[in-house]
Design an enzyme around this catalytic site. Structure first.
Site, PDB file in Angstrom:
ATOM      1  N   HIS A  59       0.846  -1.195   0.000  1.00 48.64           N
ATOM      2  CA  HIS A  59       0.000   0.000   0.000  1.00 48.64           C
ATOM      3  C   HIS A  59       0.877   1.239   0.000  1.00 48.64           C
ATOM      4  O   HIS A  59       2.104   1.158   0.146  1.00 48.64           O
ATOM      5  CB  HIS A  59      -0.917   0.019   1.232  1.00 48.64           C
ATOM      6  CG  HIS A  59      -0.186   0.072   2.536  1.00 48.64           C
ATOM      7  ND1 HIS A  59       0.184  -1.046   3.235  1.00 48.64           N
ATOM      8  CD2 HIS A  59       0.276   1.131   3.263  1.00 48.64           C
ATOM      9  CE1 HIS A  59       0.812  -0.697   4.339  1.00 48.64           C
ATOM     10  NE2 HIS A  59       0.904   0.622   4.376  1.00 48.64           N
ATOM     11  N   HIS A 129       4.628   7.259   2.967  1.00 44.62           N
ATOM     12  CA  HIS A 129       5.433   6.042   2.811  1.00 44.62           C
ATOM     13  C   HIS A 129       4.826   5.105   1.780  1.00 44.62           C
ATOM     14  O   HIS A 129       3.644   5.181   1.476  1.00 44.62           O
ATOM     15  CB  HIS A 129       5.603   5.306   4.146  1.00 44.62           C
ATOM     16  CG  HIS A 129       4.341   4.734   4.728  1.00 44.62           C
ATOM     17  ND1 HIS A 129       3.562   5.397   5.626  1.00 44.62           N
ATOM     18  CD2 HIS A 129       3.730   3.537   4.522  1.00 44.62           C
ATOM     19  CE1 HIS A 129       2.540   4.650   5.973  1.00 44.62           C
ATOM     20  NE2 HIS A 129       2.600   3.509   5.313  1.00 44.62           N
ATOM     21  N   HIS A 161       0.617  -1.608  14.604  1.00 47.65           N
ATOM     22  CA  HIS A 161      -0.397  -0.570  14.434  1.00 47.65           C
ATOM     23  C   HIS A 161      -1.708  -0.987  15.089  1.00 47.65           C
ATOM     24  O   HIS A 161      -2.060  -2.176  15.078  1.00 47.65           O
ATOM     25  CB  HIS A 161      -0.705  -0.369  12.946  1.00 47.65           C
ATOM     26  CG  HIS A 161       0.388   0.257  12.157  1.00 47.65           C
ATOM     27  ND1 HIS A 161       0.942   1.469  12.456  1.00 47.65           N
ATOM     28  CD2 HIS A 161       1.011  -0.156  11.034  1.00 47.65           C
ATOM     29  CE1 HIS A 161       1.864   1.766  11.563  1.00 47.65           C
ATOM     30  NE2 HIS A 161       1.936   0.796  10.690  1.00 47.65           N
ATOM     31  N   GLU A 180       8.102   1.222   4.410  1.00 53.72           N
ATOM     32  CA  GLU A 180       7.609   0.404   5.516  1.00 53.72           C
ATOM     33  C   GLU A 180       7.707  -1.060   5.119  1.00 53.72           C
ATOM     34  O   GLU A 180       7.490  -1.411   3.952  1.00 53.72           O
ATOM     35  CB  GLU A 180       6.134   0.749   5.797  1.00 53.72           C
ATOM     36  CG  GLU A 180       5.499  -0.097   6.901  1.00 53.72           C
ATOM     37  CD  GLU A 180       4.011   0.200   7.099  1.00 53.72           C
ATOM     38  OE1 GLU A 180       3.338   0.619   6.141  1.00 53.72           O
ATOM     39  OE2 GLU A 180       3.528   0.004   8.225  1.00 53.72           O
TER      40      GLU A 180
HETATM   41 FE   LIG Z   1       1.622   1.741   5.998  1.00 55.84          FE
END
Ligand SMILES: [Fe+2]
Length: 223
Positions: A59, A129, A161, A180
């Site tokens: 993503h 990111h 997260h 990431e």
């Molecule tokens: Fe992310």
């Protein structure tokens, strides 16, 4: 419209600009490069792997101009465009303001992963990111080891997260962009799954679940 070949291995594209100012391209076709193990009786993984062994680009998170006092919220505008026009659906959001009426973060998917694109509000548009998928928490930890061995600048060391429940490391590549490594998909997303909402008083846990504290560079630095 852009002709076939405007990007390598890519068919004709439709180029447009999001309300946040980011340039987007939708492509009609993409050359299939396959995998190292092939598609006929494949082994689970190829020999000779190097580095963190990322599987795929998971993503991207874009920073979007947000100024509610002046009626500007391109997080909400982008989300509306992607969900109403491009068949994405909202999986999670972070809200602020009276009655949670201001959407300051939005996570949208067009697949079964918790997000394909995310939008977070900030003073100006940018790239926060790009994220690469790994199999497991152990692979995240090993990726951190590899980054340390190679003196990579780590922004946030391995943690979890709240949003998406993903496991993560943030680091900067030599050009200064944040990347990431991401693992541990917390759930299978779907358009009929209720949207998860995080309130801004819990934003610390939403972003970094263990400490509940937003890292200063994570908020303020993007490209
Ligand atoms: Fe992310």
């Amino acid at each position: 419209m852009l002709p076939e070949g405007a990007l390598p291995s890519t068919g004709r594209m439709l180029q447009f600009t999001l309300p946040s100012g980011h340039e987007m391209r939708l492509f009609a076709t993409k050359e299939i490069v396959g995998t190292d193990v092939g598609s006929l009786n494949p082994e689970p993984w190829p020999d000779g792997l190097k580095g963190a062994n990322t599987h795929w680009l998971d993503h991207v998170l874009l920073m979007c101009p947000l100024d509610p006092e002046n009626g500007i919220n391109t997080v909400a505008d982008n989300t509306a465009l992607l969900t109403e026009v491009l068949d994405f659906y909202l999986t999670e959001q972070i809200v602020a303001g009276p009655d949670g009426s201001i959407q300051i973060g939005a996570f949208v998917s067009c697949s079964t992963t918790p997000h394909d694109i995310a939008f977070v509000g900030g003073p100006e548009a940018g790239l926060h990111h790009v994220s690469f998928f790994l199999d497991s928490w152990h692979d995240i930890l090993k990726a951190g080891d590899i980054m340390a061995k190679n003196k990579v600048q780590i922004d946030v060391s391995p943690t979890r997260h709240g949003v998406t429940r993903g496991e993560t490391i943030y680091f900067f590549d030599p050009s200064g962009n944040r990347n990431e490594t991401f693992a541990g998909l917390g759930y299978q997303a779907g358009p009929d799954r209720p949207v998860t909402t995080w309130t801004d008083d819990e934003i610390g846990r939403a972003v970094f679940y263990h400490t509940g504290v937003l890292v200063e560079s994570f908020i303020g630095v993007y490209t």
